[in-house]
Design an enzyme around this catalytic site. Sequence first.
Site, PDB file in Angstrom:
ATOM      1  N   LYS A 171     -49.257 -12.277 -37.951  1.00 22.26           N
ATOM      2  CA  LYS A 171     -48.817 -13.387 -37.107  1.00 22.26           C
ATOM      3  C   LYS A 171     -48.098 -12.823 -35.884  1.00 22.26           C
ATOM      4  O   LYS A 171     -46.976 -12.359 -35.964  1.00 22.26           O
ATOM      5  CB  LYS A 171     -47.845 -14.310 -37.844  1.00 22.26           C
ATOM      6  CG  LYS A 171     -47.599 -15.578 -37.051  1.00 22.26           C
ATOM      7  CD  LYS A 171     -46.284 -16.250 -37.374  1.00 22.26           C
ATOM      8  CE  LYS A 171     -45.207 -15.992 -36.375  1.00 22.26           C
ATOM      9  NZ  LYS A 171     -45.488 -16.307 -34.976  1.00 22.26           N
ATOM     10  N   GLY A 224     -38.110  -8.495 -35.385  1.00 23.89           N
ATOM     11  CA  GLY A 224     -37.632  -9.648 -34.625  1.00 23.89           C
ATOM     12  C   GLY A 224     -36.123  -9.725 -34.674  1.00 23.89           C
ATOM     13  O   GLY A 224     -35.443  -8.710 -34.870  1.00 23.89           O
ATOM     14  N   SER A 225     -35.616 -10.922 -34.517  1.00 24.76           N
ATOM     15  CA  SER A 225     -34.170 -11.101 -34.421  1.00 24.76           C
ATOM     16  C   SER A 225     -33.516 -11.064 -35.805  1.00 24.76           C
ATOM     17  O   SER A 225     -34.180 -11.271 -36.826  1.00 24.76           O
ATOM     18  CB  SER A 225     -33.875 -12.445 -33.755  1.00 24.76           C
ATOM     19  OG  SER A 225     -34.381 -13.480 -34.571  1.00 24.76           O
ATOM     20  N   ASN A 226     -32.206 -10.853 -35.820  1.00 28.18           N
ATOM     21  CA  ASN A 226     -31.477 -10.818 -37.087  1.00 28.18           C
ATOM     22  C   ASN A 226     -31.498 -12.171 -37.789  1.00 28.18           C
ATOM     23  O   ASN A 226     -31.599 -12.234 -39.012  1.00 28.18           O
ATOM     24  CB  ASN A 226     -30.031 -10.387 -36.836  1.00 28.18           C
ATOM     25  CG  ASN A 226     -29.961  -8.898 -36.663  1.00 28.18           C
ATOM     26  OD1 ASN A 226     -30.668  -8.353 -35.818  1.00 28.18           O
ATOM     27  ND2 ASN A 226     -29.167  -8.235 -37.457  1.00 28.18           N
ATOM     28  N   GLY A 229     -34.859 -12.467 -39.311  1.00 27.34           N
ATOM     29  CA  GLY A 229     -35.004 -11.392 -40.306  1.00 27.34           C
ATOM     30  C   GLY A 229     -34.285 -11.725 -41.598  1.00 27.34           C
ATOM     31  O   GLY A 229     -34.808 -11.488 -42.693  1.00 27.34           O
ATOM     32  N   GLU A 246     -37.192  -4.712 -39.051  1.00 25.75           N
ATOM     33  CA  GLU A 246     -36.703  -3.991 -37.865  1.00 25.75           C
ATOM     34  C   GLU A 246     -36.095  -5.042 -36.955  1.00 25.75           C
ATOM     35  O   GLU A 246     -36.807  -5.870 -36.382  1.00 25.75           O
ATOM     36  CB  GLU A 246     -37.855  -3.276 -37.139  1.00 25.75           C
ATOM     37  CG  GLU A 246     -38.624  -2.278 -37.990  1.00 25.75           C
ATOM     38  CD  GLU A 246     -37.797  -1.080 -38.415  1.00 25.75           C
ATOM     39  OE1 GLU A 246     -36.741  -0.820 -37.823  1.00 25.75           O
ATOM     40  OE2 GLU A 246     -38.204  -0.427 -39.387  1.00 25.75           O
ATOM     41  N   CYS A 280     -35.427  -3.766 -27.890  1.00 24.76           N
ATOM     42  CA  CYS A 280     -34.455  -3.685 -28.980  1.00 24.76           C
ATOM     43  C   CYS A 280     -33.541  -2.486 -28.755  1.00 24.76           C
ATOM     44  O   CYS A 280     -32.415  -2.460 -29.228  1.00 24.76           O
ATOM     45  CB  CYS A 280     -35.172  -3.568 -30.311  1.00 24.76           C
ATOM     46  SG  CYS A 280     -36.386  -2.261 -30.324  1.00 24.76           S
ATOM     47  N   GLU A 381     -26.072  -9.072 -29.364  1.00 27.50           N
ATOM     48  CA  GLU A 381     -27.281  -8.688 -28.617  1.00 27.50           C
ATOM     49  C   GLU A 381     -27.564  -9.766 -27.565  1.00 27.50           C
ATOM     50  O   GLU A 381     -27.795 -10.922 -27.911  1.00 27.50           O
ATOM     51  CB  GLU A 381     -28.464  -8.564 -29.573  1.00 27.50           C
ATOM     52  CG  GLU A 381     -29.708  -8.018 -28.883  1.00 27.50           C
ATOM     53  CD  GLU A 381     -30.916  -7.920 -29.817  1.00 27.50           C
ATOM     54  OE1 GLU A 381     -31.213  -8.904 -30.527  1.00 27.50           O
ATOM     55  OE2 GLU A 381     -31.570  -6.855 -29.812  1.00 27.50           O
TER      56      GLU A 381
HETATM   57  P1  NAD Z   1     -37.815 -13.772 -33.376  1.00 27.51           P
HETATM   58  O1  NAD Z   1     -37.015 -13.449 -34.586  1.00 27.51           O
HETATM   59  O2  NAD Z   1     -37.533 -15.044 -32.677  1.00 27.51           O
HETATM   60  O3  NAD Z   1     -39.372 -13.795 -33.728  1.00 27.51           O
HETATM   61  C1  NAD Z   1     -40.038 -12.693 -34.292  1.00 27.51           C
HETATM   62  C2  NAD Z   1     -41.277 -13.180 -35.017  1.00 27.51           C
HETATM   63  O4  NAD Z   1     -40.863 -13.939 -36.151  1.00 27.51           O
HETATM   64  C3  NAD Z   1     -42.146 -14.120 -34.180  1.00 27.51           C
HETATM   65  O5  NAD Z   1     -43.503 -13.867 -34.450  1.00 27.51           O
HETATM   66  C4  NAD Z   1     -41.731 -15.487 -34.682  1.00 27.51           C
HETATM   67  O6  NAD Z   1     -42.705 -16.485 -34.487  1.00 27.51           O
HETATM   68  C5  NAD Z   1     -41.525 -15.199 -36.159  1.00 27.51           C
HETATM   69  N1  NAD Z   1     -40.678 -16.159 -36.870  1.00 27.51           N
HETATM   70  C6  NAD Z   1     -39.799 -17.065 -36.364  1.00 27.51           C
HETATM   71  N2  NAD Z   1     -39.243 -17.773 -37.362  1.00 27.51           N
HETATM   72  C7  NAD Z   1     -39.754 -17.317 -38.522  1.00 27.51           C
HETATM   73  C8  NAD Z   1     -39.567 -17.649 -39.897  1.00 27.51           C
HETATM   74  N3  NAD Z   1     -38.711 -18.590 -40.285  1.00 27.51           N
HETATM   75  N4  NAD Z   1     -40.255 -16.958 -40.830  1.00 27.51           N
HETATM   76  C9  NAD Z   1     -41.104 -15.972 -40.476  1.00 27.51           C
HETATM   77  N5  NAD Z   1     -41.342 -15.623 -39.183  1.00 27.51           N
HETATM   78  C10 NAD Z   1     -40.673 -16.278 -38.212  1.00 27.51           C
HETATM   79  O7  NAD Z   1     -37.656 -12.533 -32.382  1.00 27.51           O
HETATM   80  P2  NAD Z   1     -38.247 -12.364 -30.899  1.00 27.51           P
HETATM   81  O8  NAD Z   1     -37.421 -13.194 -29.964  1.00 27.51           O
HETATM   82  O9  NAD Z   1     -39.708 -12.528 -30.898  1.00 27.51           O
HETATM   83  O10 NAD Z   1     -37.949 -10.815 -30.626  1.00 27.51           O
HETATM   84  C11 NAD Z   1     -36.757 -10.329 -30.137  1.00 27.51           C
HETATM   85  C12 NAD Z   1     -35.942  -9.680 -31.236  1.00 27.51           C
HETATM   86  O11 NAD Z   1     -36.685  -8.655 -31.859  1.00 27.51           O
HETATM   87  C13 NAD Z   1     -34.683  -9.009 -30.706  1.00 27.51           C
HETATM   88  O12 NAD Z   1     -33.606  -9.284 -31.578  1.00 27.51           O
HETATM   89  C14 NAD Z   1     -35.035  -7.537 -30.737  1.00 27.51           C
HETATM   90  O13 NAD Z   1     -33.947  -6.653 -30.827  1.00 27.51           O
HETATM   91  C15 NAD Z   1     -35.895  -7.470 -31.955  1.00 27.51           C
HETATM   92  N6  NAD Z   1     -36.753  -6.287 -31.921  1.00 27.51           N
HETATM   93  C16 NAD Z   1     -36.478  -5.276 -32.809  1.00 27.51           C
HETATM   94  C17 NAD Z   1     -37.228  -4.103 -32.781  1.00 27.51           C
HETATM   95  C18 NAD Z   1     -36.968  -2.990 -33.756  1.00 27.51           C
HETATM   96  O14 NAD Z   1     -37.876  -2.196 -33.991  1.00 27.51           O
HETATM   97  N7  NAD Z   1     -35.777  -2.885 -34.338  1.00 27.51           N
HETATM   98  C19 NAD Z   1     -38.270  -3.981 -31.854  1.00 27.51           C
HETATM   99  C20 NAD Z   1     -38.524  -5.036 -30.968  1.00 27.51           C
HETATM  100  C21 NAD Z   1     -37.755  -6.188 -31.028  1.00 27.51           C
END
Ligand code: NAD
Length: 490
Positions: A171, A224-226, A229, A246, A280, A381
């Site tokens: 996804k 994605g975000s904390n 996550g 991550e 990130c 962040e």
């Molecule tokens: P996000 O958490 O909003 O979304 C990430 C993914 O999760 C998207 O595909 C989203 O549709 C999906 N998602 C949303 N709600 C969900 C749920 N309830 N269950 C399952 N999946 C769900 O994050 P974002 O805004 O897309 O990305 C930015 C974040 O990602 C920042 O916090 C950044 O630091 C982090 N990031 C971390 C790394 C790393 O390797 N540590 C790398 C890149 C980005």
Amino acid sequence: MEVKNYIDGQWVADNLKGMPVINPANGEQLAIVPLSTTHEVNEAAIAAKRAQKQWSQLPAPKRADFLYEIGFKLKEKKEYLAQLLTMEMGKVIEEARGEVQEAIDMAFYMAGEGRRLFGETVPSELANKFAMSVRAPVGVAGIITPWNFPIAIASWKAFPALICGNTVVWKPSNESPLMAYELGKIFEEVGLPNGVVNIVFGTGPTVGTAMVEHPDIRIISFTGSNATGSKVAELGGKLLKKVSLELGGKNAVIVMDDANLELAVEGILWSAFGTAGQRCTACSRVIVQKNVKEQVIARLLKAMDQLTIGDGLDPNVKVGPVVNKAALEKINHYVQIGKQQGATLLRGGKILEKIPFDKGFYFEPTLFADVTPDMIIAQEEIFGPVVSIIEVDSLEQAIEVNNGVKFGLSSSIFSQDVNTIFKAQHLLDTGIVYVNAGTTGAEIHLPFGGTKGTGNGHRDSGQAALDVYTEWKSIYVDFSGKLQRAQIDT
Ligand code: NAD
């Protein structure tokens, strides 16, 4: 462009509602992405499960052949993909090319693993007995990716998953579905068997949750975000799934008195304002020793004044737009908090609303001074082009400030002193440490990830990624012809 789901080797989007994909540089609509339901997730999981048996039985060097082909296709399409990437999420073209290169590198690196995937052979404690361990695939891997590295992160996850013999349900983020769509086309072009990779577009709460809940998806690899996550971890944990996370960062560059200041400022600029601060690993704190603070600030301000802001497709542009309106508002909110808590705004701090920025989502590169380690802008962040200067007296204090946040992704130190450098790399509590470079620039053959709130102990990239997508199987072969009991008949 009409993006469709890729399920069991077919492009499908029957009767699904769509959502527009917007170019953040100018507000133009690029595509429509389908909003899938649990039904499509189920179809994808069934296809992936069905395909996994055969895929895992294909010898790993044969699976690798597909990855080599994918790598060659990515190379062929690099410029096209980079331009599309810039259009869908805004990063400047040079960085977009770098990101596609990362996916190419990962394809070839993981293809090479097809002839390694090392296990161990060890002596048995009993005579005429052989002992070894091998890597076995987990099964169907569910991959959930963010928008800020739409092709690199997908490759960090999908390619090791595939070489290890898993099949994939992926996804992508709705903000950046075009890279996924293009990668799907490449999978089709190289003849990847049906069902080996399935792509389901849609919202996180619907599609993401359905993936985490699906009984046939045994591992979830999430970036994605904390906030998201922890939801994924909670649900996946209850279902006893393997969950690799991550998450976010609050990365710092430390500048010591003896640093090469020109280099340090270059490093800060690149890691703070590249991808408009939406990496990130973005540098959002500069921890600087007292004696050089004013010099660092003066140099930074001068360099910031030269940054061209605009559409990332223009090769002269150094800072592109942020991803969407919500991101602009979030960044602006943090800037207001910074001001309220007493930080001094030295540059930027505003949304750019006038022509030629009025149609896109642009935020001025922003510098705060007089920031204390406990301020909200020094702790959370922000995910935008905002940097905070924090003054310290010593290396010990710099390390304490660096480590005094809930995240632990990346850190950097600029110094010319070998003792300072080695002490710092030992004590900095982050998954990645850079010396005399900014906080970004990971290479794909080393582990990528962070300590503390940045994740749950897993890593993308490098050999460490193989641990995410495999189970260890220990095999004992007794050729003595009699029952030999370990620990007893020794
Ligand atoms: P996000 O958490 O909003 O979304 C990430 C993914 O999760 C998207 O595909 C989203 O549709 C999906 N998602 C949303 N709600 C969900 C749920 N309830 N269950 C399952 N999946 C769900 O994050 P974002 O805004 O897309 O990305 C930015 C974040 O990602 C920042 O916090 C950044 O630091 C982090 N990031 C971390 C790394 C790393 O390797 N540590 C790398 C890149 C980005």
